[in-house]
Design a protein around this motif. Structure first.
Motif, PDB file in Angstrom:
ATOM      1  N   THR A 104       0.864  -1.181   0.000  1.00 38.29           N
ATOM      2  CA  THR A 104       0.000   0.000   0.000  1.00 38.29           C
ATOM      3  C   THR A 104       0.901   1.232   0.000  1.00 38.29           C
ATOM      4  O   THR A 104       2.116   1.120   0.186  1.00 38.29           O
ATOM      5  N   SER A 105       0.284   2.409  -0.144  1.00 38.87           N
ATOM      6  CA  SER A 105       1.127   3.588  -0.367  1.00 38.87           C
ATOM      7  C   SER A 105       1.645   4.223   0.912  1.00 38.87           C
ATOM      8  O   SER A 105       2.566   5.028   0.861  1.00 38.87           O
ATOM      9  N   ASN A 106       1.066   3.916   2.080  1.00 38.74           N
ATOM     10  CA  ASN A 106       1.473   4.685   3.259  1.00 38.74           C
ATOM     11  C   ASN A 106       2.881   4.353   3.751  1.00 38.74           C
ATOM     12  O   ASN A 106       3.171   3.231   4.162  1.00 38.74           O
ATOM     13  N   TYR A 107       3.697   5.375   3.711  1.00 36.30           N
ATOM     14  CA  TYR A 107       5.074   5.254   4.184  1.00 36.30           C
ATOM     15  C   TYR A 107       5.069   4.914   5.676  1.00 36.30           C
ATOM     16  O   TYR A 107       4.109   5.186   6.370  1.00 36.30           O
ATOM     17  N   GLN A 108       6.129   4.266   6.134  1.00 38.66           N
ATOM     18  CA  GLN A 108       6.311   3.938   7.553  1.00 38.66           C
ATOM     19  C   GLN A 108       5.429   2.797   8.059  1.00 38.66           C
ATOM     20  O   GLN A 108       5.710   2.223   9.093  1.00 38.66           O
ATOM     21  N   ASN A 109       4.339   2.534   7.378  1.00 34.92           N
ATOM     22  CA  ASN A 109       3.425   1.528   7.915  1.00 34.92           C
ATOM     23  C   ASN A 109       2.688   0.836   6.768  1.00 34.92           C
ATOM     24  O   ASN A 109       1.488   0.608   6.838  1.00 34.92           O
ATOM     25  N   ALA A 110       3.416   0.509   5.700  1.00 38.34           N
ATOM     26  CA  ALA A 110       2.777  -0.055   4.509  1.00 38.34           C
ATOM     27  C   ALA A 110       2.447  -1.531   4.733  1.00 38.34           C
ATOM     28  O   ALA A 110       3.022  -2.188   5.588  1.00 38.34           O
ATOM     29  N   ARG A 111       1.492  -2.020   3.936  1.00 33.34           N
ATOM     30  CA  ARG A 111       1.104  -3.436   4.000  1.00 33.34           C
ATOM     31  C   ARG A 111       1.298  -4.067   2.637  1.00 33.34           C
ATOM     32  O   ARG A 111       1.053  -3.416   1.621  1.00 33.34           O
ATOM     33  N   PHE A 112       1.656  -5.349   2.640  1.00 35.02           N
ATOM     34  CA  PHE A 112       1.836  -6.029   1.355  1.00 35.02           C
ATOM     35  C   PHE A 112       0.513  -6.145   0.617  1.00 35.02           C
ATOM     36  O   PHE A 112      -0.522  -6.441   1.215  1.00 35.02           O
ATOM     37  N   LYS A 113       0.580  -5.906  -0.707  1.00 33.47           N
ATOM     38  CA  LYS A 113      -0.587  -6.145  -1.557  1.00 33.47           C
ATOM     39  C   LYS A 113      -0.340  -7.353  -2.444  1.00 33.47           C
ATOM     40  O   LYS A 113      -1.200  -8.193  -2.635  1.00 33.47           O
ATOM     41  N   ARG A 114       0.866  -7.442  -2.983  1.00 37.17           N
ATOM     42  CA  ARG A 114       1.156  -8.496  -3.948  1.00 37.17           C
ATOM     43  C   ARG A 114       2.658  -8.675  -4.031  1.00 37.17           C
ATOM     44  O   ARG A 114       3.417  -7.707  -4.008  1.00 37.17           O
ATOM     45  N   ILE A 115       3.068  -9.943  -4.117  1.00 33.31           N
ATOM     46  CA  ILE A 115       4.494 -10.235  -4.315  1.00 33.31           C
ATOM     47  C   ILE A 115       4.604 -11.072  -5.581  1.00 33.31           C
ATOM     48  O   ILE A 115       3.860 -12.040  -5.746  1.00 33.31           O
ATOM     49  N   ASP A 116       5.473 -10.682  -6.496  1.00 32.08           N
ATOM     50  CA  ASP A 116       5.696 -11.506  -7.689  1.00 32.08           C
ATOM     51  C   ASP A 116       6.862 -12.441  -7.388  1.00 32.08           C
ATOM     52  O   ASP A 116       7.952 -11.978  -7.069  1.00 32.08           O
ATOM     53  N   SER A 117       6.624 -13.738  -7.510  1.00 35.60           N
ATOM     54  CA  SER A 117       7.670 -14.658  -7.062  1.00 35.60           C
ATOM     55  C   SER A 117       8.537 -15.199  -8.199  1.00 35.60           C
ATOM     56  O   SER A 117       9.433 -16.005  -7.972  1.00 35.60           O
ATOM     57  N   GLU A 118       8.261 -14.713  -9.421  1.00 34.81           N
ATOM     58  CA  GLU A 118       8.940 -15.280 -10.591  1.00 34.81           C
ATOM     59  C   GLU A 118      10.471 -15.213 -10.483  1.00 34.81           C
ATOM     60  O   GLU A 118      11.168 -16.199 -10.697  1.00 34.81           O
ATOM     61  N   ARG A 119      10.980 -14.027 -10.138  1.00 36.34           N
ATOM     62  CA  ARG A 119      12.436 -13.845 -10.065  1.00 36.34           C
ATOM     63  C   ARG A 119      13.044 -14.770  -8.990  1.00 36.34           C
ATOM     64  O   ARG A 119      14.065 -15.440  -9.223  1.00 36.34           O
TER      65      ARG A 119
END
Ligand code: ADP
Ligand code: ASP
Ligand code: MG
Length: 400
Positions: A104-119
């Motif tokens: 998410t966009s909030n600095y200092q306290n962001a939360r994961f939305k999506r992780i791309d695991s391909e790499r």
């Protein structure tokens, strides 16, 4: 087999510790597992970076602070990769951009939305140990974010969920989850197992051994966690949905000193006044915790609530700017408070836990300000100076 191993700041405090961690990762790979490693910044790096920023201004730009803090993890992952490579093992370090890990966009306290695991998958398939920066992400503005203090645990669990890892191992400077912080209560007991729900309460009430958001993700995706020491091979604590152990009435005692109290008084006694206050705080991403509302003799409402110490100045500025809009007549704050909590699944079915808790606090002359309860915990706000004393007394009362 795929294992995510996370090491905290004290486990990578210097090059000798980094070599020790490297050896543990190599051993895991030799057991036949693919290995993803998540690291925190070395030692007290994050604290020191914050202190440096605060020499410039009390309230640094949140975006720039994230830019600064994320350098810490980039140092530790690259040093770890170099160490492994120098030991003849294939390894690669990746930061939030390279994975990539979206938040998410909030600095200092962001939360994961999506992780791309391909790499990561590609690097694992090339037989490499993959070392990922904890605590950081990227947002929709193409900026770097952080997940809140202690957030590397959350990176590890989110990666474990995304990669369907067999286990997520959290290595730290204690050998498991105890009934209270073992640095405060030397005779606290180590738990063999604890449920997600109890661990979530412990973590969100101040037991910083795990970041509370990581427990939420572990529960949601069924990731089994093992909390253990990077310095010895003692069996640790398993965190999972159900435990085989018989339920303890009380599973732990915790304290959170990162708390400040704010009181606004003189609000109009009508439904909208509390709503406007809470809505404004929420719109500005200020999380409030314990809250009470009362009606004064003059017919006005007063609302007291807690925020983290780091959010206090921002909250006070916001309330001052909106004094007229909210109808605030009086505003005060207190930074010298702490929350102490007793946690346990047995609280819902046993009466008398609260009486015992407040009796224990009274016996050492500790007064309680605000109180909140849930089915599995009781929390009281007290003077911060007595937090450790209160935790020791509560532990003695419920465990000895
Ligand atoms: P890391 O840097 O490895 O992430 P942290 O400092 O974040 O480590 O968390 C480990 C610390 O958590 C321990 O040193 C301990 O003092 C503290 N702690 C607080 N409550 C508990 C508890 N109930 N059980 C174990 N450790 C606890
Ligand atoms: N380095 C960050 C912190 O000190 C993240 C972490 O350690 O988990 O808060
Ligand atoms: Mg931590």
């Amino acid at each position: 087999m795929l294992t995510v191993m996370k090491f905290g700041g004290s486990s990578v405090a210097d090059l000798e510790h980094i070599r020790n961690v490297a050896n543990r990762c190599i051993a895991k790979q030799r057991e036949g597992s693919q290995v993803v490693v998540v690291l925190s910044a070395m030692g007290k790096t994050t604290d020191n970076l914050i202190a440096t920023a605060k020499q410039i201004t009390e309230q640094p730009s949140r975006r720039e602070l994230d830019m600064l803090l994320t350098t810490g993890e980039q140092v530790s992952v690259s040093l770890m990769a170099m160490t492994l490579i120098s030991m003849g093992v294939s390894a690669v370090s990746l930061n939030a951009w390279q994975v990539p890990m979206h938040t998410t966009s909030n600095y200092q306290n962001a939360r994961f939305k999506r992780i791309d695991s391909e790499r990561i998958r590609k690097e694992l398939d090339a037989n490499k140990i993959v070392i990922v920066t904890g605590f950081q992400g990227i947002n929709k503005y193409e900026d770097i974010t952080t997940l809140g203090r202690g957030g590397s645990d959350t990176t590890a669990v989110a990666l474990a969920a995304e990669l369907h890892a067999d286990v997520c191992e959290i290595y730290t400077d204690v050998d498991g989850v105890y009934t209270a912080d073992p640095r405060v209560v030397p005779n606290a007991h180590k738990m063999t197992e604890i449920t997600y729900d109890e661990m979530l309460e412990m973590a969100s009430l101040g037991a910083k051994v795990l970041h509370s958001r990581c427990v939420e993700i572990a529960k949601k995706y069924g990731v089994e966690l093992l909390v253990c020491s990077s310095l010895n091979h003692n069996s640790g604590t398993i965190v999972r949905e159900k435990t085989k152990m018989e339920k303890m009435l009380i599973s732990g005692v915790a304290a959170d000193k990162n708390v400040a109290k704010i009181r606004v008084a003189g609000l109009g006694n009508e439904p909208n006044s509390t709503f406007r206050l809470l809505n404004l705080l929420d719109k500005n991403k200020l999380n409030i915790d314990v809250m009470i509302q009362s009606l004064g003799k003059d017919g006005t409402k007063s609302v007291s609530f807690t925020v983290t110490k780091s959010d206090m100045l921002r909250a006070l500025d916001l309330l001052n700017e909106n004094k007229d809009y909210l109808g605030i007549k009086k505003l005060d704050s207190d930074e010298n408070v702490a929350k102490v909590s007793v946690i346990g699944a047995g609280i819902r079915s046993h009466s008398g836990v609260a009486a015992k808790m407040f009796g224990a606090l009274a016996s050492i002359d500790v007064n309680t300000e605000m109180v909140t309860t849930s089915e599995i915990r009781i929390t009281a706000l007290i003077d911060e100076a007595y937090a450790d004393l209160a935790v020791r007394k509560l532990h003695e009362t419920f465990f000895d």
